[in-house]
Structures are given as structure tokens and as C-alpha cells.
Design a protein around this motif. Structure first.
Motif, short mmCIF file in Angstrom:
data_model
loop_
_atom_site.label_atom_id
_atom_site.label_comp_id
_atom_site.label_asym_id
_atom_site.label_seq_id
_atom_site.Cartn_x
_atom_site.Cartn_y
_atom_site.Cartn_z
N SER A 16 0.84 -1.19 0.00
CA SER A 16 0.00 0.00 0.00
C SER A 16 0.87 1.24 0.00
N PRO A 56 -7.28 -1.89 -6.99
CA PRO A 56 -6.86 -1.60 -5.62
C PRO A 56 -8.00 -0.95 -4.84
N CYS A 68 -3.88 3.87 -1.28
CA CYS A 68 -4.07 2.78 -2.23
C CYS A 68 -3.57 1.49 -1.61
N LYS A 69 -4.47 0.49 -1.53
CA LYS A 69 -4.10 -0.82 -0.99
C LYS A 69 -4.25 -1.85 -2.09
N ILE A 70 -3.23 -2.67 -2.24
CA ILE A 70 -3.22 -3.73 -3.24
C ILE A 70 -3.82 -4.98 -2.62
#
Length: 109
Positions: A16, A56, A68-70
């Protein structure tokens, strides 16, 4: 100042990133540091979605905040593509930091 926090997992993969704050390099609409950091981060997110099909988890506000989180579980080939795009983003942000370090700071955790 823009603060960028890049989070990696135990294997070194970027999981992230968060960006917050304002560069205050110039007036709104003329701030090249803010425009550059925004273009690099949003361009990377758009590239991830378009080129890998990964969506994401994104949080943002008009106040200069982007997170932004993957997703954690991706096929290995897809994960490698996502990582390459994220690493490219980090290199670009570090380039901005080299020239405008008073206005943007990147940390890793």
C-alpha cells in the motif's frame, strides 16, 4: 509538505501507499511538485487497473489525501506486474524528492 508512506510486506512487496498534505511550492494550479506527485501516483493506479485488471482499494479526499491498498492474493504473474508498476512509481516520486525535498518526503515502513 507532501508525505508519502510506502508499506512493504516481509517479502519486500509494496502492499500500500498513502499520500497526504500539500507541497505549498506555489499557488494552487501552479504547484509543479503537487502536480507531479499527483500525476505519478494516479497514473500508477490507472496503469495497474488498466494493464493488470487489478482493482486496488482506494481512499481519497479533496484535502490532499490518497490511499491505495493492493489486494493480498494475486496470481504470481499479476503480482509481479503490479510490483513493477509500483516500483516505477516509487522511482518517479524519489526523483521528485531529489529536486524538491523541502516539499515532498517519502518514508518506507
Amino acid at each position: 509538505m507532501i508525505h508519502v508512506q510506502i508499506k512493504r510486506n516481509s517479502e519486500g512487496y509494496i502492499t500500500s501507499f498513502k499520500m497526504s498534505g500539500h507541497a505549498d511550492f506555489a499557488n494552487k494550479g501552479q504547484d509543479i511538485v503537487c502536480a507531479g506527485a499527483s500525476a505519478v501516483s494516479f497514473g500508477s493506479i490507472n496503469a495497474i487497473m488498466e494493464l493488470t485488471g487489478v482493482k486496488p482499494v482506494i481512499k481519497q479526499s479533496n484535502g490532499g489525501y490518497l490511499e491505495c491498498k493492493i489486494p493480498e492474493t494475486l496470481p504470481s504473474m499479476t503480482a509481479e506486474k503490479v510490483q513493477l508498476l509500483l516500483q516505477g512509481m516509487v522511482v518517479s516520486l524519489q526523483t521528485i524528492q531529489q529536486d524538491y525535498g523541502k516539499y515532498i518526503k517519502i518514508t518506507f515502513g
